[in-house]
Structures are given as C-alpha cells and as structure tokens.
Design a protein around this motif. Structure first.
Motif, mmCIF file in Angstrom:
data_model
loop_
_atom_site.group_PDB
_atom_site.id
_atom_site.type_symbol
_atom_site.label_atom_id
_atom_site.label_comp_id
_atom_site.label_asym_id
_atom_site.label_seq_id
_atom_site.Cartn_x
_atom_site.Cartn_y
_atom_site.Cartn_z
ATOM 1 N N TYR A 86 0.845 -1.206 0.000
ATOM 2 C CA TYR A 86 0.000 0.000 0.000
ATOM 3 C C TYR A 86 0.877 1.252 0.000
ATOM 4 O O TYR A 86 0.661 2.170 -0.803
ATOM 5 N N GLU A 87 1.869 1.301 0.875
ATOM 6 C CA GLU A 87 2.765 2.459 0.911
ATOM 7 C C GLU A 87 3.608 2.561 -0.355
ATOM 8 O O GLU A 87 3.870 3.660 -0.849
ATOM 9 N N ILE A 104 1.393 -5.428 -10.654
ATOM 10 C CA ILE A 104 1.406 -6.719 -11.347
ATOM 11 C C ILE A 104 1.652 -7.827 -10.328
ATOM 12 O O ILE A 104 2.619 -7.775 -9.565
ATOM 13 N N MET A 105 0.777 -8.835 -10.319
ATOM 14 C CA MET A 105 0.944 -9.917 -9.336
ATOM 15 C C MET A 105 0.305 -11.203 -9.846
ATOM 16 O O MET A 105 -0.452 -11.204 -10.820
ATOM 17 N N GLY A 106 0.604 -12.309 -9.165
ATOM 18 C CA GLY A 106 0.002 -13.586 -9.477
ATOM 19 C C GLY A 106 -1.304 -13.777 -8.724
ATOM 20 O O GLY A 106 -1.559 -13.117 -7.711
ATOM 21 N N ALA A 107 -2.129 -14.695 -9.216
ATOM 22 C CA ALA A 107 -3.434 -14.937 -8.606
ATOM 23 C C ALA A 107 -3.315 -15.455 -7.175
ATOM 24 O O ALA A 107 -4.223 -15.261 -6.362
ATOM 25 N N ASP A 108 -2.206 -16.105 -6.843
ATOM 26 C CA ASP A 108 -2.015 -16.577 -5.474
ATOM 27 C C ASP A 108 -1.943 -15.399 -4.497
ATOM 28 O O ASP A 108 -2.451 -15.485 -3.362
ATOM 29 N N LEU A 109 -1.352 -14.304 -4.927
ATOM 30 C CA LEU A 109 -1.284 -13.114 -4.076
ATOM 31 C C LEU A 109 -2.644 -12.443 -3.974
ATOM 32 O O LEU A 109 -2.981 -11.852 -2.933
ATOM 33 N N LEU A 110 -3.427 -12.530 -5.041
ATOM 34 C CA LEU A 110 -4.785 -11.987 -5.003
ATOM 35 C C LEU A 110 -5.586 -12.642 -3.882
ATOM 36 O O LEU A 110 -6.315 -11.967 -3.140
ATOM 37 N N ILE A 111 -5.442 -13.937 -3.738
ATOM 38 C CA ILE A 111 -6.154 -14.659 -2.678
ATOM 39 C C ILE A 111 -5.706 -14.183 -1.302
ATOM 40 O O ILE A 111 -6.526 -13.968 -0.403
ATOM 41 N N ASP A 112 -4.399 -13.998 -1.129
ATOM 42 C CA ASP A 112 -3.890 -13.524 0.165
ATOM 43 C C ASP A 112 -4.434 -12.142 0.514
ATOM 44 O O ASP A 112 -4.810 -11.881 1.658
ATOM 45 N N ILE A 113 -4.472 -11.256 -0.480
ATOM 46 C CA ILE A 113 -5.034 -9.919 -0.238
ATOM 47 C C ILE A 113 -6.503 -10.032 0.135
ATOM 48 O O ILE A 113 -6.985 -9.366 1.049
ATOM 49 N N GLY A 114 -7.215 -10.899 -0.566
ATOM 50 C CA GLY A 114 -8.635 -11.088 -0.293
ATOM 51 C C GLY A 114 -8.914 -11.606 1.098
ATOM 52 O O GLY A 114 -9.993 -11.370 1.658
ATOM 53 N N LYS A 115 -7.939 -12.312 1.676
ATOM 54 C CA LYS A 115 -8.078 -12.827 3.041
ATOM 55 C C LYS A 115 -7.582 -11.836 4.088
ATOM 56 O O LYS A 115 -7.575 -12.143 5.284
ATOM 57 N N GLY A 116 -7.156 -10.651 3.615
ATOM 58 C CA GLY A 116 -6.691 -9.633 4.541
ATOM 59 C C GLY A 116 -5.306 -9.872 5.105
ATOM 60 O O GLY A 116 -4.935 -9.303 6.136
ATOM 61 N N LYS A 117 -4.503 -10.678 4.403
ATOM 62 C CA LYS A 117 -3.171 -11.008 4.902
ATOM 63 C C LYS A 117 -2.142 -9.925 4.602
ATOM 64 O O LYS A 117 -1.050 -9.949 5.149
ATOM 65 N N TRP A 118 -2.455 -8.994 3.706
ATOM 66 C CA TRP A 118 -1.533 -7.920 3.362
ATOM 67 C C TRP A 118 -1.863 -6.684 4.177
ATOM 68 O O TRP A 118 -3.028 -6.429 4.516
ATOM 69 N N GLY A 119 -0.860 -5.896 4.477
ATOM 70 C CA GLY A 119 -1.074 -4.669 5.227
ATOM 71 C C GLY A 119 -2.036 -3.733 4.527
ATOM 72 O O GLY A 119 -1.900 -3.475 3.336
ATOM 73 N N SER A 121 -5.097 -4.104 3.587
ATOM 74 C CA SER A 121 -5.660 -4.792 2.423
ATOM 75 C C SER A 121 -6.854 -4.074 1.817
ATOM 76 O O SER A 121 -6.958 -3.930 0.595
ATOM 77 N N SER A 122 -7.774 -3.618 2.653
ATOM 78 C CA SER A 122 -8.992 -2.991 2.138
ATOM 79 C C SER A 122 -8.680 -1.720 1.361
ATOM 80 O O SER A 122 -9.158 -1.523 0.243
ATOM 81 N N ASN A 123 -7.870 -0.843 1.940
ATOM 82 C CA ASN A 123 -7.495 0.393 1.249
ATOM 83 C C ASN A 123 -6.620 0.108 0.035
ATOM 84 O O ASN A 123 -6.704 0.825 -0.975
ATOM 85 N N LEU A 124 -5.802 -0.916 0.129
ATOM 86 C CA LEU A 124 -4.949 -1.302 -1.000
ATOM 87 C C LEU A 124 -5.802 -1.585 -2.229
ATOM 88 O O LEU A 124 -5.531 -1.089 -3.330
ATOM 89 N N VAL A 125 -6.871 -2.359 -2.051
ATOM 90 C CA VAL A 125 -7.742 -2.713 -3.172
ATOM 91 C C VAL A 125 -8.604 -1.523 -3.595
ATOM 92 O O VAL A 125 -8.801 -1.266 -4.781
ATOM 93 N N GLN A 126 -9.100 -0.777 -2.620
ATOM 94 C CA GLN A 126 -9.999 0.334 -2.913
ATOM 95 C C GLN A 126 -9.327 1.434 -3.713
ATOM 96 O O GLN A 126 -9.958 2.072 -4.563
ATOM 97 N N GLU A 127 -8.030 1.651 -3.483
ATOM 98 C CA GLU A 127 -7.357 2.817 -4.049
ATOM 99 C C GLU A 127 -6.420 2.508 -5.208
ATOM 100 O O GLU A 127 -5.780 3.420 -5.735
ATOM 101 N N ASN A 128 -6.336 1.238 -5.625
ATOM 102 C CA ASN A 128 -5.340 0.888 -6.636
ATOM 103 C C ASN A 128 -5.917 -0.011 -7.721
ATOM 104 O O ASN A 128 -7.044 -0.492 -7.628
ATOM 105 N N LYS A 129 -5.109 -0.223 -8.764
ATOM 106 C CA LYS A 129 -5.473 -1.085 -9.882
ATOM 107 C C LYS A 129 -4.446 -2.213 -9.991
ATOM 108 O O LYS A 129 -3.260 -2.008 -9.692
ATOM 109 N N PRO A 148 -15.028 -10.485 0.502
ATOM 110 C CA PRO A 148 -15.652 -9.164 0.668
ATOM 111 C C PRO A 148 -14.696 -8.024 0.339
ATOM 112 O O PRO A 148 -15.106 -7.016 -0.246
ATOM 113 N N ILE A 149 -13.435 -8.173 0.686
ATOM 114 C CA ILE A 149 -12.456 -7.115 0.415
ATOM 115 C C ILE A 149 -12.316 -6.880 -1.084
ATOM 116 O O ILE A 149 -12.300 -5.736 -1.551
ATOM 117 N N LEU A 150 -12.267 -7.957 -1.859
ATOM 118 C CA LEU A 150 -12.059 -7.828 -3.294
ATOM 119 C C LEU A 150 -13.330 -7.423 -4.018
ATOM 120 O O LEU A 150 -13.324 -6.493 -4.821
#
Length: 204
Positions: A86-87, A104-119, A121-129, A148-150
């Motif tokens: 995010y930063e 740019i990322m792999g689908a495995d990382l998409l799942i981790d973000i969706g589970k809230g494992k990244w710092g 996560s919610s704002n990361l998805v809301q504010e970026n592409k 729900p996050i994704l």
C-alpha cells in the motif's frame, strides 16, 4: 497520461521468464513502462542469496537495451517492517502523478489480499489497480467474488485478469540450485547476467 506497471519480485537472480512475463503484460495491457521493483532484503519472509548491489546490477544489465523497462530500488532502501505494498503504490502514484499505476501480481497473491493477509488490504484494493496473472488451480473470478475485500471494491476496472499464455515457470530458486550444484542454467537467464554470476562467483 501513461500506464505504468509495477512488477515486484526478489529478482535473485532475474530470469528470462521475468523478462518475458513483463514484456507480455506490457504488450497485452498496453503499458508504457514496466518498473522492476526488487524487494527489500530485510523482509522476514524472504532470505536473499546475494547482496542487494548484485541483484540490482544484474537487473540493470538485463533491461539496459529496453527503454520501456525501468529498475527502481525503492523497496530495497526501505525498512521492510515499516512498509507494505500500500505504501509502495502510494509512493509511485505520487512519483508518477500524471500516470495510471498498476500493480502486477500472481493470482495466489490476489487470494492472500482477499483474506486480509496484506497490510492495509482494504485500502490497497480500494485505491489501486491490479494486473493479475493466472496460476494453476486458481479461479480468479471465484477468488474475487468470494472475498468481501475484493468484490466490494471492484468497480469493473480494479482487476485486469490475464488467464491465458503466462504459464511458463522457471524460478530463480531453480537457477540458484543449478549454479550451487555445478549445473549450467545458461539459457534460463540473460547472457549478461549469466556472465556476471560467474565473474562474481555467486550462488556457489
């Protein structure tokens, strides 16, 4: 206004598949630039096998003849425990404020973000592409709809899913193992990097 992709990895070392992947994504997604972003060596979840200077030197050698590729040491210079993607993306959106930034990322990382494992996560998805590359066994649409996050932050343009033709796998780990065991992975990485590794006796 341009379109820039941020491609993060350890690049320890950079491989021909890294370059092929970046170029394929650049072409398909009509990006103007791809920024190669080596991760911090201070991350607790990764252990680098070479000094940061060697990783960056090899990266710069690998992309020196492609003016659409850029090497950036931003994350290398940060304290890994104080920074998240995010930063990092906030930094690049400020640096390239007239351009659209994609992570740019792999689908495995998409799942981790969706589970809230990244710092953040919610704002990361809301504010970026994001440009998301398919991984075997992962249904990307299902991953988005089941999180729900994704799904709650997907406006139809948040995720650019690439599900065809990016299945080549040659890992940096495999190349390091080949060097360490006396193998010769010469044609799995750029020739300039192969020579650099031998000249500096890396991964022995």
């Amino acid at each position: 206004m341009g379109k820039i992709g941020i491609y993060g990895s350890s690049f320890d070392p950079i491989t021909n598949v890294h370059l092929w992947t970046a170029n394929t994504i650049r072409h398909r997604c009509k990006l103007d630039k791809v920024i190669f972003l080596p991760c911090s060596s201070k991350r607790k979840d990764k252990q680098m096998q070479t000094d940061d200077s060697h990783r960056m030197n090899m990266l710069q050698l690998a992309i020196e003849n492609n003016d659409t590729f850029i090497a950036d040491d931003y994350e290398m210079t940060q304290n890994a425990w104080n920074i998240s993607t995010y930063e990092t993306l906030t930094y690049f959106k400020t640096k390239y404020k007239n351009d659209t930034i994609y992570f740019i990322m792999g689908a495995d990382l998409l799942i981790d973000i969706g589970k809230g494992k990244w710092g953040n996560s919610s704002n990361l998805v809301q504010e970026n592409k994001f440009i998301v590359m398919a991984r075997d066994g992962i249904n990307m649409l299902k991953a988005i709809s089941s999180s729900p996050i994704l799904r709650n932050h997907d406006d139809g343009e948040t995720f650019h899913l690439i599900d065809k033709g990016l299945a080549m796998e040659i890992s940096s780990t495999y190349i390091r193992e080949e060097f360490s065991l006396g193998g010769d992975p010469r044609y799995l990485l750029p020739e300039v990097c192969y020579k650099y590794i031998n000249e500096h006796s890396l991964y022995r």
